[in-house]
Write an enzyme that holds these catalytic residues in place. Sequence first.
Site, PDB file in Angstrom:
ATOM      1  CG  ASP A  47      66.424   1.915  18.705  1.00 55.93           C
ATOM      2  OD1 ASP A  47      65.384   2.330  19.348  1.00 55.93           O
ATOM      3  OD2 ASP A  47      67.056   0.844  18.772  1.00 55.93           O
ATOM      4  CD  GLU A 218      65.376   2.924  26.108  1.00 53.05           C
ATOM      5  OE1 GLU A 218      66.229   2.088  26.629  1.00 53.05           O
ATOM      6  OE2 GLU A 218      64.333   2.729  25.516  1.00 53.05           O
TER       7      GLU A 218
END
Length: 496
Positions: A47, A218
């Site tokens: 991420d 997401e």
Amino acid sequence: MIKLGCLLALLSAVSCEKIGELTSAIPQDNVILEDSFVNPILPRGADPWVTQKNGKYYFTYTQGSKLVLYETDRISELALAKSHDAWIPPAGTAYSKNLWAPELHEINGKWYIYFSADNGSNANHRMYVVENESPNPMEGEWVFKGKVGDTTNQWAIDGTILHHNNQMYMLWSGGNAGAPPQDIYIAKMSDPWTIVGQKVRIATPTYAWEKFGNPINEGPQILHNPANDVLVVYSGSGYWVDNYCLGLLRLKTNGDPMNPVDWTKKAEPVFSMSAESGAYGPGHNGFFQSPDGTEDWIIYHARSLPNGGSNNGRNARIQSFQWLADGTPNFGVPAKIGQALTRPAGELLRELYVKDDWAVLGFSSEEIVNNRLANRLIDNNLSSYWITRYSTNPTNYPDHWISIDMGRDLDVDGFVIAQKNGDRKVKTLSIAVSNDNNSWQPLGDFELQNIEGRNQYLALPSKTRFRYFKLTPRTGHDNQQQPGLAEAGTFRYQNP
């Protein structure tokens, strides 16, 4: 011409008597230009997120137990970035564990890190934010501002910020206690920690490529095209599967971000797995520009091997991209692991001096039994080391040193040091330089990071001319008292 060059070099060397005195030009063409890098740029980095300010890149990624920031002026050398533990949550709270997908944003002159966290149960994941009033996010105090959520108080992760037409919005991925499907929502904000009004769903998994592992949308990321249209690049499918990929949402021109019909979703992914490139599950990305502002770049994570797994971690990668005529990004395919890529435009490049004619002048000791000799320090081989003696009559900090002859006076902007593999890595290295191998000018102590397989660069405050240099390890990263190094060299900066 060769004879003339040698004569000029000799005359210049004779005329230069003081270290650092740049009295004449010296032919110094025996260099290697470092104008490329390879992916992954970091062996970890799930991420990843990057933001830029005043020539610096600030990077963060999911570490689970805390928020950590990294600062560098060369994003292609992220592995060498200085780190700072920005904020560690107190124990026993709703946000003490599983800190995911942090993002650093500057809003109204203050810094904010948005993240999601829980109390150990994934069903309790919510979004939170901390604030820092310091001009430099690597300094100052981070203050917890609270939960960032709408009135439904549902499971929420991957929050990001959109500024559009003088209104601030938050986008995030949410669902029912973390159960599929995961959708992308948007809501207005009245300040950096407060959502006002109702949330609106702008994307839900509808295509087959969004449903591998589980139906998931997401990691929304804002991207403005050259016409300043609002795009959202998001991740589709489960992050743990090889088919994890990137999709694209687009807000129509003059559209309302809170109106779902003003958003369109591209029917195909815009960035996908490439087994040939060693890029499995490429996703959850961020964006940045080259130092000179002429290039757009994407940073993303991927796995180097198939089939996921706890021993197959996600690592950070970057590559430049272009724009198509319709205003959408062309990310291409993930660059192959180890493929030489041109560094971002505007990075100050280094020229490494070739060491073929260098020599070791002296040393305190060497490990003869294991053939870890002093001359291994300049053999251009990261897998061979110089280690001070430890088999017989071992030497201890700081009773060891090594001196190098570069063959002639060179203009040097800094040193290139590579740590050995395993233990006995050097933490603090003292460096001195000389023009006569007799009188030495100390340059100070330099910190080395506890990493291996990569060059580390120790920049000098100003260009310095010398022929000889001496390295003295002062402290180590572990309790082994006989340090070792893989390589040592010098560099100059390329002329603009």
